[in-house]
Enzyme design. Sequence first.
Site, PDB file in Angstrom:
ATOM      1  N   GLY A  13       0.776  -1.240   0.000  1.00 58.57           N
ATOM      2  CA  GLY A  13       0.000   0.000   0.000  1.00 58.57           C
ATOM      3  C   GLY A  13       0.803   1.282   0.000  1.00 58.57           C
ATOM      4  O   GLY A  13       0.310   2.316   0.453  1.00 58.57           O
ATOM      5  N   SER A  14       2.007   1.267  -0.559  1.00 57.15           N
ATOM      6  CA  SER A  14       2.763   2.527  -0.561  1.00 57.15           C
ATOM      7  C   SER A  14       2.147   3.530  -1.542  1.00 57.15           C
ATOM      8  O   SER A  14       2.171   4.742  -1.293  1.00 57.15           O
ATOM      9  CB  SER A  14       4.246   2.288  -0.870  1.00 57.15           C
ATOM     10  OG  SER A  14       4.438   1.892  -2.201  1.00 57.15           O
ATOM     11  N   ASN A  15       1.573   3.049  -2.639  1.00 61.40           N
ATOM     12  CA  ASN A  15       0.863   3.975  -3.532  1.00 61.40           C
ATOM     13  C   ASN A  15      -0.421   4.489  -2.897  1.00 61.40           C
ATOM     14  O   ASN A  15      -0.793   5.655  -3.088  1.00 61.40           O
ATOM     15  CB  ASN A  15       0.575   3.318  -4.881  1.00 61.40           C
ATOM     16  CG  ASN A  15       1.789   3.361  -5.794  1.00 61.40           C
ATOM     17  OD1 ASN A  15       2.165   4.419  -6.278  1.00 61.40           O
ATOM     18  ND2 ASN A  15       2.421   2.211  -5.993  1.00 61.40           N
ATOM     19  N   ARG A  65     -14.668 -15.370  -9.399  1.00 54.66           N
ATOM     20  CA  ARG A  65     -14.220 -13.983  -9.520  1.00 54.66           C
ATOM     21  C   ARG A  65     -15.393 -13.008  -9.481  1.00 54.66           C
ATOM     22  O   ARG A  65     -15.336 -11.977  -8.828  1.00 54.66           O
ATOM     23  CB  ARG A  65     -13.462 -13.892 -10.851  1.00 54.66           C
ATOM     24  CG  ARG A  65     -12.929 -12.533 -11.171  1.00 54.66           C
ATOM     25  CD  ARG A  65     -11.725 -12.620 -12.070  1.00 54.66           C
ATOM     26  NE  ARG A  65     -12.087 -13.049 -13.407  1.00 54.66           N
ATOM     27  CZ  ARG A  65     -11.570 -12.517 -14.525  1.00 54.66           C
ATOM     28  NH1 ARG A  65     -10.674 -11.568 -14.449  1.00 54.66           N
ATOM     29  NH2 ARG A  65     -11.943 -12.943 -15.699  1.00 54.66           N
ATOM     30  N   ARG A  91      -5.532  -8.513  -8.991  1.00 55.29           N
ATOM     31  CA  ARG A  91      -6.571  -9.308  -9.644  1.00 55.29           C
ATOM     32  C   ARG A  91      -6.895  -8.630 -10.965  1.00 55.29           C
ATOM     33  O   ARG A  91      -6.866  -7.400 -11.052  1.00 55.29           O
ATOM     34  CB  ARG A  91      -7.849  -9.320  -8.801  1.00 55.29           C
ATOM     35  CG  ARG A  91      -7.652  -9.813  -7.400  1.00 55.29           C
ATOM     36  CD  ARG A  91      -8.974 -10.196  -6.796  1.00 55.29           C
ATOM     37  NE  ARG A  91      -9.490 -11.388  -7.431  1.00 55.29           N
ATOM     38  CZ  ARG A  91      -9.286 -12.614  -6.979  1.00 55.29           C
ATOM     39  NH1 ARG A  91      -8.581 -12.819  -5.902  1.00 55.29           N
ATOM     40  NH2 ARG A  91      -9.804 -13.641  -7.599  1.00 55.29           N
ATOM     41  N   VAL A  92      -7.219  -9.446 -11.964  1.00 53.54           N
ATOM     42  CA  VAL A  92      -7.655  -8.878 -13.237  1.00 53.54           C
ATOM     43  C   VAL A  92      -9.165  -8.712 -13.152  1.00 53.54           C
ATOM     44  O   VAL A  92      -9.882  -9.638 -12.785  1.00 53.54           O
ATOM     45  CB  VAL A  92      -7.278  -9.805 -14.415  1.00 53.54           C
ATOM     46  CG1 VAL A  92      -7.737  -9.207 -15.731  1.00 53.54           C
ATOM     47  CG2 VAL A  92      -5.770 -10.036 -14.428  1.00 53.54           C
ATOM     48  N   LEU A  93      -9.640  -7.510 -13.439  1.00 52.78           N
ATOM     49  CA  LEU A  93     -11.071  -7.223 -13.285  1.00 52.78           C
ATOM     50  C   LEU A  93     -11.837  -7.590 -14.551  1.00 52.78           C
ATOM     51  O   LEU A  93     -11.323  -7.428 -15.670  1.00 52.78           O
ATOM     52  CB  LEU A  93     -11.247  -5.740 -12.964  1.00 52.78           C
ATOM     53  CG  LEU A  93     -10.587  -5.315 -11.649  1.00 52.78           C
ATOM     54  CD1 LEU A  93     -10.528  -3.797 -11.542  1.00 52.78           C
ATOM     55  CD2 LEU A  93     -11.317  -5.913 -10.455  1.00 52.78           C
ATOM     56  N   ASN A 107      -5.348   2.611 -12.917  1.00 47.03           N
ATOM     57  CA  ASN A 107      -4.362   1.661 -12.382  1.00 47.03           C
ATOM     58  C   ASN A 107      -2.972   2.246 -12.543  1.00 47.03           C
ATOM     59  O   ASN A 107      -2.724   3.034 -13.456  1.00 47.03           O
ATOM     60  CB  ASN A 107      -4.460   0.344 -13.171  1.00 47.03           C
ATOM     61  CG  ASN A 107      -3.482  -0.712 -12.681  1.00 47.03           C
ATOM     62  OD1 ASN A 107      -3.328  -0.906 -11.477  1.00 47.03           O
ATOM     63  ND2 ASN A 107      -2.811  -1.401 -13.602  1.00 47.03           N
ATOM     64  N   HIS A 109       1.045   0.942 -13.032  1.00 42.04           N
ATOM     65  CA  HIS A 109       1.835  -0.241 -13.382  1.00 42.04           C
ATOM     66  C   HIS A 109       3.303   0.160 -13.485  1.00 42.04           C
ATOM     67  O   HIS A 109       3.623   1.203 -14.071  1.00 42.04           O
ATOM     68  CB  HIS A 109       1.337  -0.829 -14.707  1.00 42.04           C
ATOM     69  CG  HIS A 109       2.054  -2.086 -15.061  1.00 42.04           C
ATOM     70  ND1 HIS A 109       1.834  -3.283 -14.408  1.00 42.04           N
ATOM     71  CD2 HIS A 109       3.025  -2.337 -15.976  1.00 42.04           C
ATOM     72  CE1 HIS A 109       2.624  -4.213 -14.918  1.00 42.04           C
ATOM     73  NE2 HIS A 109       3.359  -3.665 -15.864  1.00 42.04           N
TER      74      HIS A 109
HETATM   75  C1  GAR Z   1       3.460  -1.099  -7.390  1.00 39.49           C
HETATM   76  O1  GAR Z   1       4.773  -1.114  -7.878  1.00 39.49           O
HETATM   77  C2  GAR Z   1       2.455  -1.109  -8.533  1.00 39.49           C
HETATM   78  O2  GAR Z   1       2.877  -0.369  -9.633  1.00 39.49           O
HETATM   79  C3  GAR Z   1       2.385  -2.591  -8.856  1.00 39.49           C
HETATM   80  O3  GAR Z   1       2.375  -3.206  -7.602  1.00 39.49           O
HETATM   81  C4  GAR Z   1       3.136  -2.433  -6.675  1.00 39.49           C
HETATM   82  C5  GAR Z   1       2.297  -2.207  -5.444  1.00 39.49           C
HETATM   83  O4  GAR Z   1       3.041  -1.551  -4.444  1.00 39.49           O
HETATM   84  N1  GAR Z   1       1.222  -2.890  -9.633  1.00 39.49           N
HETATM   85  C6  GAR Z   1       1.176  -3.797 -10.605  1.00 39.49           C
HETATM   86  O5  GAR Z   1       2.130  -4.507 -10.892  1.00 39.49           O
HETATM   87  C7  GAR Z   1      -0.148  -3.898 -11.346  1.00 39.49           C
HETATM   88  N2  GAR Z   1      -0.017  -4.718 -12.491  1.00 39.49           N
HETATM   89  P1  GAR Z   1       2.321  -0.799  -3.254  1.00 39.49           P
HETATM   90  O6  GAR Z   1       1.344  -1.811  -2.633  1.00 39.49           O
HETATM   91  O7  GAR Z   1       3.405  -0.434  -2.310  1.00 39.49           O
HETATM   92  O8  GAR Z   1       1.594   0.390  -3.819  1.00 39.49           O
END
Ligand code: GAR
Length: 216
Positions: A13-15, A65, A91-93, A107, A109
Site C-alpha cells: 500500500g505505498s501507492n 471472480r 486481480r484482473v477485473l 491503475n 503499473h
Molecule cells: C506497485 O509497484 C504497482 O505499480 C504494482 O504493484 C506495486 C504495489 O506496491 N502494480 C502492478 O504490478 C499492477 N499490475 P504498493 O502496494 O506499495 O503500492
Amino acid sequence: MAPRVAVLASGRGSNLQALIDAARGGAPFEIALVVTDRADAFALERAKQSDLPARLVDRRRFAERRALEREIERVLDDADIAWVALAGFMRVLTAAFIATRPDRIVNIHPSLLPAFRGLHTHRRALETGVRITGCTVHVVRPALDDGPIIAQAAVPVLADDDETTLAARVLEREHQIYPLALGLMTSGAGVVDGEQVRLVKPVAEPPQGFIWPKLA
Ligand code: GAR
C-alpha cells in the site's frame, strides 16, 4: 466537493499512502474508502493509521471472480464511490466490473506500457536490456495492464541496477505520478476519447521526466 475515490490494494500500500497524502495536501479527490482482498494487506494498517474506512473482501471467501467483484461493487456503492484507483490490486477485473464505473477506474503499473505487462516487470526489463523503464497510470480495460494512458514517468536503467534498486527508483516516481495522474482525471482536465486520454483544460506543465497529454 472532491470526487470520492476508493483505493483497491492487495499488499503493502505505498501507492495508497501517496494518494492519501496527496488528497490531504489538496489534490482534487478524496480518498473515501480502502478495499482489500487480502487479510494480511498492510494497506489495511495504513487505512487505520489515517483514520480511513477500510473493507476486507477476503478472496478466500469467494470461489468465483464475479462473486468477489459483486461484493466489492456493493461496498463501493454503499460508500457512494465515484472513482476507483487500483494500487497493487493483484486481480484482473472483468468487463462487468469495469462497466460499473466507465472510464473511472485507473491503475498504476511499474513499466512503460505497453512494455512488460503482468508480473516481474523490473526483472524482465533488466533481462531485456532496455535503457529506460518507468511507470504508467492508465484507465482500466478488461485486458491485463491495458487501457488509455494518462501519464508516464521515465526512469533510466543504470549499469549496476538489480531488481531491488530499479524497483525502488521506479516506486519513487510511482508515488509522485499517481496522485498527479488521478487528479488530472478527477478534476475533469483529462478525458477519455476512444482509446486515448486528452486534456480539455489547461493544467500546469508536468514535472521533469513526467509525460502527459497536451491540451487538445
Ligand atoms: C506497485 O509497484 C504497482 O505499480 C504494482 O504493484 C506495486 C504495489 O506496491 N502494480 C502492478 O504490478 C499492477 N499490475 P504498493 O502496494 O506499495 O503500492
